[in-house]
Design a protein around this motif. Structure first.
Motif, PDB file in Angstrom:
ATOM      1  N   PRO A   1      -0.154   1.864   6.716  1.00 23.90           N
ATOM      2  CA  PRO A   1       1.055   1.383   7.009  1.00 23.90           C
ATOM      3  C   PRO A   1       1.072   0.667   8.542  1.00 23.90           C
ATOM      4  O   PRO A   1       0.430   1.076   9.389  1.00 23.90           O
ATOM      5  CB  PRO A   1       2.229   2.544   6.872  1.00 23.90           C
ATOM      6  N   ARG A   2       2.210  -0.162   8.717  1.00 20.16           N
ATOM      7  CA  ARG A   2       2.193  -0.817  10.096  1.00 20.16           C
ATOM      8  C   ARG A   2       3.614  -0.440  10.575  1.00 20.16           C
ATOM      9  O   ARG A   2       4.615  -0.194   9.858  1.00 20.16           O
ATOM     10  CB  ARG A   2       1.924  -2.428  10.017  1.00 20.16           C
ATOM     11  N   ARG A   3       3.467  -0.675  12.004  1.00 20.99           N
ATOM     12  CA  ARG A   3       4.763  -0.131  12.619  1.00 20.99           C
ATOM     13  C   ARG A   3       5.970  -0.975  12.553  1.00 20.99           C
ATOM     14  O   ARG A   3       7.230  -0.950  12.631  1.00 20.99           O
ATOM     15  CB  ARG A   3       4.610   0.108  13.889  1.00 20.99           C
ATOM     16  N   SER A   4       5.583  -2.457  12.299  1.00 16.00           N
ATOM     17  CA  SER A   4       6.763  -3.735  12.146  1.00 16.00           C
ATOM     18  C   SER A   4       5.937  -4.766  11.209  1.00 16.00           C
ATOM     19  O   SER A   4       4.844  -4.580  10.970  1.00 16.00           O
ATOM     20  CB  SER A   4       7.054  -4.040  13.540  1.00 16.00           C
ATOM     21  N   LEU A   5       6.749  -5.326  10.771  1.00 13.60           N
ATOM     22  CA  LEU A   5       6.354  -6.694   9.956  1.00 13.60           C
ATOM     23  C   LEU A   5       5.878  -7.837  10.737  1.00 13.60           C
ATOM     24  O   LEU A   5       6.750  -8.311  11.970  1.00 13.60           O
ATOM     25  CB  LEU A   5       7.441  -7.281   9.033  1.00 13.60           C
ATOM     26  N   GLU A   6       4.553  -8.215  10.966  1.00 13.01           N
ATOM     27  CA  GLU A   6       3.948  -9.389  11.753  1.00 13.01           C
ATOM     28  C   GLU A   6       3.614 -10.462  10.946  1.00 13.01           C
ATOM     29  O   GLU A   6       3.009 -10.089  10.058  1.00 13.01           O
ATOM     30  CB  GLU A   6       2.847  -8.625  12.649  1.00 13.01           C
ATOM     31  N   ARG A   7       3.676 -11.614  11.350  1.00  8.40           N
ATOM     32  CA  ARG A   7       3.278 -12.804  10.626  1.00  8.40           C
ATOM     33  C   ARG A   7       1.883 -12.789  10.353  1.00  8.40           C
ATOM     34  O   ARG A   7       1.520 -13.157   9.140  1.00  8.40           O
ATOM     35  CB  ARG A   7       3.622 -13.894  11.313  1.00  8.40           C
ATOM     36  N   ASP A   8       1.122 -12.204  11.131  1.00  6.30           N
ATOM     37  CA  ASP A   8      -0.386 -12.557  11.304  1.00  6.30           C
ATOM     38  C   ASP A   8      -1.050 -11.116  10.476  1.00  6.30           C
ATOM     39  O   ASP A   8      -2.244 -11.428  10.019  1.00  6.30           O
ATOM     40  CB  ASP A   8      -1.206 -12.533  12.727  1.00  6.30           C
ATOM     41  N   SER A   9      -0.214 -10.365  10.140  1.00  3.01           N
ATOM     42  CA  SER A   9      -0.673  -8.973   9.511  1.00  3.01           C
ATOM     43  C   SER A   9      -0.407  -9.020   8.036  1.00  3.01           C
ATOM     44  O   SER A   9      -0.472  -8.140   7.230  1.00  3.01           O
ATOM     45  CB  SER A   9      -0.175  -7.810  10.038  1.00  3.01           C
ATOM     46  N   LEU A  10      -0.107 -10.315   7.425  1.00  2.87           N
ATOM     47  CA  LEU A  10       0.670 -10.177   6.262  1.00  2.87           C
ATOM     48  C   LEU A  10      -0.680 -10.226   5.353  1.00  2.87           C
ATOM     49  O   LEU A  10      -1.725 -10.892   5.547  1.00  2.87           O
ATOM     50  CB  LEU A  10       1.355 -11.361   5.698  1.00  2.87           C
ATOM     51  N   ALA A  11      -0.560  -9.487   4.121  1.00  2.00           N
ATOM     52  CA  ALA A  11      -1.688  -9.377   3.338  1.00  2.00           C
ATOM     53  C   ALA A  11      -1.534 -10.042   1.998  1.00  2.00           C
ATOM     54  O   ALA A  11      -0.061 -10.338   1.611  1.00  2.00           O
ATOM     55  CB  ALA A  11      -2.078  -7.781   2.788  1.00  2.00           C
ATOM     56  N   SER A  12      -2.687 -10.650   1.390  1.00  2.00           N
ATOM     57  CA  SER A  12      -2.322 -11.297   0.167  1.00  2.00           C
ATOM     58  C   SER A  12      -3.293 -10.570  -0.962  1.00  2.00           C
ATOM     59  O   SER A  12      -4.120  -9.918  -0.999  1.00  2.00           O
ATOM     60  CB  SER A  12      -3.204 -12.490   0.238  1.00  2.00           C
ATOM     61  N   TRP A  13      -2.285 -10.493  -2.225  1.00  2.00           N
ATOM     62  CA  TRP A  13      -2.693  -9.430  -3.262  1.00  2.00           C
ATOM     63  C   TRP A  13      -2.750 -10.478  -4.665  1.00  2.00           C
ATOM     64  O   TRP A  13      -1.893 -11.102  -4.658  1.00  2.00           O
ATOM     65  CB  TRP A  13      -2.093  -8.256  -3.685  1.00  2.00           C
ATOM     66  N   ALA A  14      -3.580 -10.273  -5.399  1.00  2.00           N
ATOM     67  CA  ALA A  14      -3.817 -10.843  -6.729  1.00  2.00           C
ATOM     68  C   ALA A  14      -3.762  -9.718  -7.812  1.00  2.00           C
ATOM     69  O   ALA A  14      -4.801  -9.051  -7.863  1.00  2.00           O
ATOM     70  CB  ALA A  14      -4.986 -11.942  -6.652  1.00  2.00           C
ATOM     71  N   ILE A  15      -2.859  -9.961  -8.770  1.00  2.00           N
ATOM     72  CA  ILE A  15      -2.989  -9.174  -9.869  1.00  2.00           C
ATOM     73  C   ILE A  15      -2.758  -9.945 -11.207  1.00  2.00           C
ATOM     74  O   ILE A  15      -1.664 -10.553 -11.504  1.00  2.00           O
ATOM     75  CB  ILE A  15      -1.605  -8.116  -9.559  1.00  2.00           C
ATOM     76  N   GLY A  16      -3.899 -10.063 -11.842  1.00  2.00           N
ATOM     77  CA  GLY A  16      -4.240 -10.818 -13.117  1.00  2.00           C
ATOM     78  C   GLY A  16      -3.740 -12.181 -12.665  1.00  2.00           C
ATOM     79  O   GLY A  16      -4.378 -12.866 -11.671  1.00  2.00           O
ATOM     80  N   ASN A  17      -2.842 -12.668 -13.102  1.00  2.00           N
ATOM     81  CA  ASN A  17      -2.547 -14.404 -13.093  1.00  2.00           C
ATOM     82  C   ASN A  17      -1.249 -14.429 -11.832  1.00  2.00           C
ATOM     83  O   ASN A  17      -0.895 -15.259 -11.593  1.00  2.00           O
ATOM     84  CB  ASN A  17      -2.098 -15.067 -14.269  1.00  2.00           C
ATOM     85  N   ASP A  18      -0.987 -13.371 -11.291  1.00  2.00           N
ATOM     86  CA  ASP A  18       0.187 -13.233 -10.268  1.00  2.00           C
ATOM     87  C   ASP A  18      -0.594 -13.129  -8.887  1.00  2.00           C
ATOM     88  O   ASP A  18      -1.519 -12.323  -8.852  1.00  2.00           O
ATOM     89  CB  ASP A  18       1.292 -12.147 -10.324  1.00  2.00           C
ATOM     90  N   SER A  19       0.244 -13.651  -7.919  1.00  2.00           N
ATOM     91  CA  SER A  19      -0.198 -13.390  -6.632  1.00  2.00           C
ATOM     92  C   SER A  19       0.988 -13.048  -5.737  1.00  2.00           C
ATOM     93  O   SER A  19       1.928 -13.360  -5.968  1.00  2.00           O
ATOM     94  CB  SER A  19      -0.927 -14.771  -5.994  1.00  2.00           C
ATOM     95  N   PHE A  20       0.901 -12.292  -4.574  1.00  2.00           N
ATOM     96  CA  PHE A  20       1.807 -11.715  -3.892  1.00  2.00           C
ATOM     97  C   PHE A  20       1.445 -11.821  -2.213  1.00  2.00           C
ATOM     98  O   PHE A  20       0.054 -11.829  -1.995  1.00  2.00           O
ATOM     99  CB  PHE A  20       1.939 -10.432  -4.294  1.00  2.00           C
ATOM    100  N   ARG A  21       2.343 -12.049  -1.679  1.00  2.00           N
ATOM    101  CA  ARG A  21       1.967 -11.674   0.094  1.00  2.00           C
ATOM    102  C   ARG A  21       3.086 -10.934   0.346  1.00  2.00           C
ATOM    103  O   ARG A  21       4.281 -10.982   0.227  1.00  2.00           O
ATOM    104  CB  ARG A  21       2.193 -13.244   0.450  1.00  2.00           C
ATOM    105  N   GLY A  22       2.623  -9.965   1.321  1.00  2.00           N
ATOM    106  CA  GLY A  22       3.472  -8.896   1.846  1.00  2.00           C
ATOM    107  C   GLY A  22       2.779  -7.948   2.780  1.00  2.00           C
ATOM    108  O   GLY A  22       1.871  -8.075   3.107  1.00  2.00           O
ATOM    109  N   SER A  23       3.465  -6.739   3.046  1.00  2.00           N
ATOM    110  CA  SER A  23       2.999  -5.723   4.071  1.00  2.00           C
ATOM    111  C   SER A  23       3.574  -4.429   3.924  1.00  2.00           C
ATOM    112  O   SER A  23       4.577  -4.216   3.059  1.00  2.00           O
ATOM    113  CB  SER A  23       3.418  -6.321   5.587  1.00  2.00           C
ATOM    114  N   VAL A  24       2.784  -3.400   4.061  1.00  2.00           N
ATOM    115  CA  VAL A  24       3.142  -2.162   4.057  1.00  2.00           C
ATOM    116  C   VAL A  24       3.661  -1.485   5.560  1.00  2.00           C
ATOM    117  O   VAL A  24       2.917  -1.723   6.406  1.00  2.00           O
ATOM    118  CB  VAL A  24       2.023  -1.249   3.566  1.00  2.00           C
TER     119      VAL A  24
END
Length: 466
Positions: A118-141
């Protein structure tokens, strides 16, 4: 030079321009397409970050406003209301032990969230990209109020839109490049139309049309210099062709008379029996005519060799004072018989030297001195001056005599030209002496000329120092 050596033909101007412009336009459109694509992708990232930021703030308020001892049902209800109105957003809240407090996301995405640091705050450069099957997501913990919060947004719409955008940009760039190349081809063909017209006109020029000239004002400004140069070349060709035609006529005229004389004398000698003395006189007369022809042919050969641009002169350092005195010695008997004095002016303590072909320079000075003696009255003086100029040495031969008309001065150094319009032949020469002087001067990179005024005629010869 490389193309000539290898035997391949150089590329045409139209092909060069078309390739250069086509490649330049293709590179510009490719770069523009990449910039547009990257800009749209960046814009989507900004939108996703803004959406995640709004959701994160809502979740933070929901977690921060509820007391810790409240039941989880109230917390889940408040978290559900916090993200109401946000579409395509998935999140999950876990306590410190990893137990799910509120989950609104696929299970595979939750597994990734539990494994990520986990990160201490939401930062633009720290966003992660995840792909699950045919779906894709962008976010952060994010570590939020002691809880682990997963915040993601679906990027399926972006991932479907961007390939279509890139494909459209690619084909747009290809179409624009093709249209640009087509426009260049049309423009080059239109721009080269004056060249084609000039080329067609040049093909029509032959030896009978060397008087043809092109008007520089009637062609584009870029071709005016070319047209002016071509006109100058045509003028030189016309002058050379006219000189050659006149030269051929002059040769025929000069050789016809001695040949006619020889034939006449031979016919007369054969017409009846004559004494040996008469035959001997006829042979001497014929010998004089043959000697004249020999000298004329020798002069013409010398002119041809001198005017050959491929000829390499074997120069040496020549002392002009000594050469002029040598010429005086050669003409001493003639000058004494004619009662004409030869005088050298301009001789200095140190010899005046020049790099030249000794034999050719002697011949040029001899021709000028002989010409002066031939036209100087008894009791007069022929003066030879040596003048040192800035970058050349000037030899002047001056004699008193009748002034030469201005209409004759430009032609005196032409072959077979005589001031006498009757073209009377004399034993002294055939009209090639001054032409040889000019040819020798030009072979050395110099020039020759004449000044006729106030009862004196002055011929000059200029030879560069180097």
């Amino acid at each position: 030079m490389t193309n000539e050596a290898s035997g391949t033909r150089p590329w045409s101007l139209a092909l060069r321009i078309t390739l250069a412009v086509g490649l330049s336009v293709a590179m510009v459109f490719a770069l523009s397409a990449w910039i547009v694509s990257r800009s749209v992708e960046q814009h989507f990232e900004d939108l996703d970050f803004g959406e995640l930021q709004a959701v994160t703030e809502s979740i933070a308020r929901a977690l921060g406003t509820l007391p810790r001892h409240d039941d989880e049902a109230a917390l889940r209800d408040r978290l559900a209301r916090a993200v109401a109105g946000h579409h395509g957003v998935y999140f999950g809240v876990f306590d410190a032990r990893g137990r799910a407090i509120y989950v609104d996301a696929p299970q595979a995405l939750l597994s990734m969230a539990l494994a990520a640091a986990p990160r201490r705050s939401l930062e633009r450069d720290s966003l992660a990209s995840w792909a699950i099957g045919n779906d894709s997501f962008r976010g952060s913990v994010i570590d939020m109020h002691g809880e682990r919060v997963l915040v993601t947004v679906s990027t399926n719409a972006h991932q479907h839109y961007l390939p279509h955008l890139r494909q459209g940009l690619f084909w747009g760039a290809v179409l624009a490049t093709a249209m640009s190349v087509l426009a260049v081809c049309v423009s080059v063909r239109w721009g080269h139309a004056p060249l084609r017209r000039i080329g067609a006109a040049v093909r029509e020029i032959n030896s009978d049309q060397l008087h043809t000239r092109f008007e520089p004002a009637a062609v584009p400004a870029e071709l005016s210099t070319f047209v002016a140069s071509f006109n100058s070349m045509l003028g030189q060709l016309q002058a050379s062709f006219e000189r050659l035609s006149h030269f051929s006529a002059d040769i025929a005229h000069e050789l016809r008379t001695p040949v006619t004389n020889l034939m006449t004398q031979t016919q007369v000698a054969l017409s009846k029996e004559r004494p040996a003395a008469a035959y001997r006189e006829i042979l001497y007369t014929g010998l004089d005519e043959l000697d004249r022809m020999r000298k004329m042919i020798g002069d013409m050969l010398f002119l041809a060799q001198t005017e050959n641009p491929q000829r390499q002169l074997r120069t040496e350092t020549v002392e002009l004072d000594a050469e002029v005195r040598s010429v005086f010695d050669y003409f001493e008997a003639w000058s004494e018989e004619a009662g004409v004095e030869l005088r050298l002016d301009g001789a200095s303590a140190e010899p005046l030297c020049v790099r030249a072909h000794r034999g050719m320079l002697q011949r040029a000075v001899s021709n000028l001195v002989g010409n002066a003696l031939r036209h100087t009255a008894r009791g007069e003086v022929v003066v030879v001056r040596l003048l040192e100029e800035r970058s050349a040495v000037r030899i002047e031969v001056e004699n008193p005599g009748q002034e030469i008309g201005g209409e004759h001065l430009p032609h005196l150094f032409d072959r077979f030209y005589r001031v006498d319009p009757a073209r009377q032949r004399t034993v002294e020469g055939a009209g090639l002496g001054l032409a040889i002087v000019r040819a020798i001067a030009q072979a050395h990179g110099g020039s020759a000329g004449i000044v006729s005024e106030e009862g004196r005629n002055m011929f000059w010869l200029s030879i560069p120092r180097r």
